[in-house]
Write an enzyme that holds these catalytic residues in place. Structure first.
Site, short mmCIF file in Angstrom:
data_model
loop_
_atom_site.label_atom_id
_atom_site.label_comp_id
_atom_site.label_asym_id
_atom_site.label_seq_id
_atom_site.Cartn_x
_atom_site.Cartn_y
_atom_site.Cartn_z
N HIS A 194 10.32 -22.97 34.36
CA HIS A 194 10.04 -21.23 34.88
C HIS A 194 8.70 -21.11 34.49
O HIS A 194 8.53 -19.80 34.53
CB HIS A 194 11.17 -20.33 34.08
CG HIS A 194 12.54 -20.44 34.30
ND1 HIS A 194 12.98 -21.10 35.38
CD2 HIS A 194 13.71 -19.99 33.81
CE1 HIS A 194 14.40 -21.27 35.61
NE2 HIS A 194 14.96 -20.33 34.58
N ASP A 233 17.53 -16.97 37.46
CA ASP A 233 16.76 -16.29 36.86
C ASP A 233 15.72 -15.56 37.48
O ASP A 233 14.55 -15.43 37.02
CB ASP A 233 15.99 -17.14 35.68
CG ASP A 233 17.26 -18.05 34.73
OD1 ASP A 233 17.88 -17.38 34.10
OD2 ASP A 233 17.18 -19.30 35.13
MG MG Z 1 18.63 -20.66 34.58
#
Ligand code: MG
Ligand code: SAH
Length: 202
Positions: free
Chosen positions: A136, A162
């Site tokens: 991320h 996310d």
């Molecule tokens: Mg995730």
């Protein structure tokens, strides 16, 4: 326990409502292979494996199994049970192998251990479904979108996890790549629940 129920007994970061939407998204893809970036211990992998099995397709899941930044010792999502005593670093590959074996998915799901960008650069097989849930950080998230979406067939499904439109809810890069996919004009929104976004490639 059926496979979907089993998925939620596996360690992971996929809540039930988002997992159900991920499964539906995989079932709605055109014929062809499914690809997941970010296996961790295999929770979402089992859901995608169940979809692949029902569709008589193959699923692939990629992870270097060294954990993301937030999984490292001292970080917010660190799990001491996943630390390798020899290296002092996370190692989620043993847990994933056990998960896939216990789910009887070893023939349906192929585990690819390594960096996402390396596989993306070498990959030649067309994908019907792509789930991005790997690193991320900004470079990894953008590399996943840029490296993998060219392999997605026309009409293929892209799911991103996310995605937080409000920065107070979580990190920016997944939201950035979701926005970038739409801004490219090649993707349209299909659905969204929680932090999961599902798009279709035109
Ligand atoms: Mg995730
Ligand atoms: N889909 C999982 C959660 C994935 S967590 C679930 O449902 O529970 C994100 C994973 O991405 C971590 O296991 C981490 O090791 C992996 N990862 C992070 N950056 C990566 C990269 N550049 N290449 C491959 N895997 C990566």
């Amino acid at each position: 326990m059926d496979r979907v129920e089993f998925a939620y007994a596996v360690k992971g970061f996929m809540p039930r409502d988002e997992g159900a939407a991920l499964f539906e998204a995989a079932m709605s893809a055109p014929p062809g292979a499914l690809m997941e970036i970010g296996s961790y211990c295999g929770r979402s992998t089992v859901l995608l494996g169940e979809a692949a099995g029902r569709r008589k397709e193959r699923a692939f899941t990629i992870d270097h199994h060294l954990g993301s930044e937030e999984h490292q010792p001292g970080e917010g999502y660190h799990d001491p049970d996943l630390l390798d005593p020899d290296t002092g670093r996370p190692n989620t590959l043993p847990a994933l192998l056990i998960t896939i074996d216990q789910a009887s998915l070893s023939e349906t799901v192929t585990i690819l251990c390594g960096y996402s960008a390396t596989f993306a650069a070498l990959w030649t097989h067309e994908l019907a479904f792509l789930f991005i849930d790997g690193g991320h950080g900004r470079p990894s998230a953008h590399a996943d979108l840029d490296g993998w979406t060219p392999h997605l067939t026309s009409g293929g499904i892209l799911a991103i996890h996310d995605v937080f439109p409000d920065p107070r809810d979580g990190g920016r890069p997944p939201f950035e790549i979701y926005s970038k996919a739409k801004a490219s004009g090649a993707f349209t929104d299909i659905s969204g629940i929680g932090s999961l976004r599902v798009l279709r490639k035109s």
